[in-house]
Design a protein around this motif. Sequence first.
Motif, PDB file in Angstrom:
ATOM      1  N   ALA A 101       0.684  -1.098   0.316  1.00 49.81           N
ATOM      2  CA  ALA A 101      -0.081  -0.032  -0.053  1.00 49.81           C
ATOM      3  C   ALA A 101       0.786   1.455  -0.049  1.00 49.81           C
ATOM      4  O   ALA A 101       1.028   2.343  -0.648  1.00 49.81           O
ATOM      5  N   GLU A 102       1.825   1.165   0.507  1.00 55.04           N
ATOM      6  CA  GLU A 102       2.543   2.272   1.422  1.00 55.04           C
ATOM      7  C   GLU A 102       3.742   2.703  -0.119  1.00 55.04           C
ATOM      8  O   GLU A 102       3.607   4.050  -1.179  1.00 55.04           O
ATOM      9  N   ARG A 103       3.971   1.527  -1.052  1.00 57.04           N
ATOM     10  CA  ARG A 103       4.716   1.586  -2.107  1.00 57.04           C
ATOM     11  C   ARG A 103       3.724   2.294  -3.142  1.00 57.04           C
ATOM     12  O   ARG A 103       4.431   2.799  -4.200  1.00 57.04           O
ATOM     13  N   SER A 104       2.110   1.935  -3.726  1.00 58.27           N
ATOM     14  CA  SER A 104       1.721   2.061  -4.264  1.00 58.27           C
ATOM     15  C   SER A 104       1.212   3.853  -4.303  1.00 58.27           C
ATOM     16  O   SER A 104       1.566   4.170  -5.213  1.00 58.27           O
ATOM     17  N   LEU A 107       4.105   5.189  -5.265  1.00 62.63           N
ATOM     18  CA  LEU A 107       4.121   5.593  -6.991  1.00 62.63           C
ATOM     19  C   LEU A 107       2.993   5.994  -7.512  1.00 62.63           C
ATOM     20  O   LEU A 107       3.599   6.905  -8.712  1.00 62.63           O
ATOM     21  N   ALA A 108       1.842   6.122  -6.969  1.00 57.04           N
ATOM     22  CA  ALA A 108       0.701   7.204  -7.682  1.00 57.04           C
ATOM     23  C   ALA A 108       1.792   8.806  -7.585  1.00 57.04           C
ATOM     24  O   ALA A 108       1.131   9.023  -8.322  1.00 57.04           O
ATOM     25  N   ALA A 109       1.660   9.197  -6.324  1.00 57.68           N
ATOM     26  CA  ALA A 109       2.658  10.196  -6.593  1.00 57.68           C
ATOM     27  C   ALA A 109       3.754  10.522  -6.881  1.00 57.68           C
ATOM     28  O   ALA A 109       3.798  11.968  -7.567  1.00 57.68           O
ATOM     29  N   LEU A 110       4.463   9.689  -7.347  1.00 63.88           N
ATOM     30  CA  LEU A 110       5.476   9.724  -8.347  1.00 63.88           C
ATOM     31  C   LEU A 110       5.257  10.602  -9.437  1.00 63.88           C
ATOM     32  O   LEU A 110       5.876  10.972 -10.814  1.00 63.88           O
ATOM     33  N   ALA A 111       4.115   9.416 -10.255  1.00 59.26           N
ATOM     34  CA  ALA A 111       3.385   9.304 -11.452  1.00 59.26           C
ATOM     35  C   ALA A 111       2.456  10.746 -11.901  1.00 59.26           C
ATOM     36  O   ALA A 111       2.984  11.467 -12.635  1.00 59.26           O
ATOM     37  N   ARG A 112       2.632  11.620 -10.770  1.00 61.62           N
ATOM     38  CA  ARG A 112       1.816  12.716 -10.252  1.00 61.62           C
ATOM     39  C   ARG A 112       2.643  13.651 -10.684  1.00 61.62           C
ATOM     40  O   ARG A 112       1.919  15.611 -10.961  1.00 61.62           O
ATOM     41  N   LEU A 113       4.013  13.632 -10.195  1.00 55.29           N
ATOM     42  CA  LEU A 113       4.906  14.597 -10.475  1.00 55.29           C
ATOM     43  C   LEU A 113       5.128  15.360 -12.349  1.00 55.29           C
ATOM     44  O   LEU A 113       5.144  14.111 -13.246  1.00 55.29           O
ATOM     45  N   VAL A 160       1.892  12.863  -1.936  1.00 60.47           N
ATOM     46  CA  VAL A 160       1.298  11.857  -1.273  1.00 60.47           C
ATOM     47  C   VAL A 160       0.866  11.827   0.150  1.00 60.47           C
ATOM     48  O   VAL A 160      -0.196  11.502   0.501  1.00 60.47           O
ATOM     49  N   ALA A 161       0.700  13.317   0.906  1.00 58.97           N
ATOM     50  CA  ALA A 161       0.043  14.025   1.659  1.00 58.97           C
ATOM     51  C   ALA A 161      -1.276  14.680   0.971  1.00 58.97           C
ATOM     52  O   ALA A 161      -2.041  13.902   1.839  1.00 58.97           O
ATOM     53  N   ALA A 162      -1.251  14.056   0.125  1.00 60.06           N
ATOM     54  CA  ALA A 162      -2.455  15.086  -0.795  1.00 60.06           C
ATOM     55  C   ALA A 162      -3.311  13.745  -0.847  1.00 60.06           C
ATOM     56  O   ALA A 162      -4.884  13.543  -1.249  1.00 60.06           O
ATOM     57  N   ALA A 163      -3.006  12.419  -0.614  1.00 61.34           N
ATOM     58  CA  ALA A 163      -3.443  10.998  -1.556  1.00 61.34           C
ATOM     59  C   ALA A 163      -4.056  10.698   0.233  1.00 61.34           C
ATOM     60  O   ALA A 163      -4.416   9.530   0.035  1.00 61.34           O
ATOM     61  N   GLY A 164      -3.643  11.435   1.080  1.00 63.54           N
ATOM     62  CA  GLY A 164      -4.092  10.921   1.968  1.00 63.54           C
ATOM     63  C   GLY A 164      -2.612  10.220   3.009  1.00 63.54           C
ATOM     64  O   GLY A 164      -3.454   9.445   4.350  1.00 63.54           O
ATOM     65  N   GLU A 165      -2.108   9.664   2.441  1.00 62.13           N
ATOM     66  CA  GLU A 165      -0.854   8.654   3.176  1.00 62.13           C
ATOM     67  C   GLU A 165      -0.382   9.813   4.264  1.00 62.13           C
ATOM     68  O   GLU A 165       0.121  10.933   3.836  1.00 62.13           O
ATOM     69  N   GLN A 170       8.545   7.363   1.578  1.00 61.44           N
ATOM     70  CA  GLN A 170       9.645   6.066   1.410  1.00 61.44           C
ATOM     71  C   GLN A 170      10.694   6.441   1.413  1.00 61.44           C
ATOM     72  O   GLN A 170      11.638   7.531   0.993  1.00 61.44           O
ATOM     73  N   PRO A 171      11.595   5.566   2.733  1.00 64.25           N
ATOM     74  CA  PRO A 171      12.692   6.233   2.537  1.00 64.25           C
ATOM     75  C   PRO A 171      13.669   6.352   0.996  1.00 64.25           C
ATOM     76  O   PRO A 171      14.629   6.766   1.041  1.00 64.25           O
ATOM     77  N   ALA A 172      13.582   5.182   0.146  1.00 63.34           N
ATOM     78  CA  ALA A 172      13.924   5.134  -1.075  1.00 63.34           C
ATOM     79  C   ALA A 172      14.105   6.066  -1.500  1.00 63.34           C
ATOM     80  O   ALA A 172      15.152   6.844  -2.473  1.00 63.34           O
ATOM     81  N   LEU A 173      12.760   6.905  -1.019  1.00 61.14           N
ATOM     82  CA  LEU A 173      13.146   8.201  -2.064  1.00 61.14           C
ATOM     83  C   LEU A 173      13.368   9.388  -2.237  1.00 61.14           C
ATOM     84  O   LEU A 173      13.887  10.544  -2.955  1.00 61.14           O
ATOM     85  N   VAL A 174      13.903   9.356  -0.687  1.00 59.15           N
ATOM     86  CA  VAL A 174      14.192  10.501  -0.082  1.00 59.15           C
ATOM     87  C   VAL A 174      15.661  10.656   0.846  1.00 59.15           C
ATOM     88  O   VAL A 174      15.777  11.307   1.649  1.00 59.15           O
ATOM     89  N   LYS A 175      16.797   9.555   0.290  1.00 60.71           N
ATOM     90  CA  LYS A 175      17.719   9.380   0.963  1.00 60.71           C
ATOM     91  C   LYS A 175      18.366  10.672   1.028  1.00 60.71           C
ATOM     92  O   LYS A 175      18.449  11.414  -0.225  1.00 60.71           O
TER      93      LYS A 175
END
Length: 184
Positions: A101-104, A107-113, A160-165, A170-175
Motif C-alpha cells: 500500500a505504501e509503495r503504491s 508510485l501514484a504520487a511519483l506519477a503525478r509529478l 503523498v500527503a494529498a493522497a491521504g498517506e 518512502q526512505p528510498a526516495l528521500v535518502k
Amino acid sequence: MADPENAQEFTALYAEYHPRVYAYAVARAGRPLADEVVADTFLVAWRRFAQMPGGAALPWLLGVARNVIRERYRDEERQRALAAEMLAWADDTPDVADGVAERSAILAALARLSENDREVLTLTAWDGLSARAAARVVNCSTATFLVRLHRARTRLERAVAAAGEPTTPQPALVKPVVIKEPSR
C-alpha cells in the motif's frame, strides 16, 4: 584412471565389496540414502584407488562410507538450521500488504509529478547516482541539481500527503545526498 588394468581391478573390488558397503549404509543411513552413500563411497574409491591400502580395502571403504554419511547428516543439519532461521525472519517481517500500500501510494504520487521531478528523484534513489553524476545526466551543475532534488522531494511529500498517506515519503526516495569534495 584410464589404465585398463586398474579399471578391471576396480570392477573386481566393486563386485566383491558392494554388498557389504551397501549393508553398512542401510544400517547407518536407511534404505532411502543407502544407494547415494554407496555411490559416493565408490566414487571416492575410484578417485583414490591408488591410495587404497592393499589388504584392507573393506575397512577403508567402510571408513569412507562413514564419512559420507556424516557429511550428509551435517548437510541436513545445516539445511534445518537455515530453514529455522528463515522462518524466524519471516515471523519478524512486517505485513506485506502495508508495504504494498505504501509503495503504491508513493508510485501514484511519483506519477503525478512532472517528468523532470521524476527523473531527478529516480536518478538518485533508484539508479543510485551521486548528485554529481546525476547532474551530468541532466546536464546541469551539482548545486543546481541539489536544488532540483530538494524541490522534487518537497513536491513528492505534498503529493503523498494529498493522497491521504503519511507525510514521510518512502526512505528510498528521500535518502540524503552526500557531496564529496573532488580529489586533488
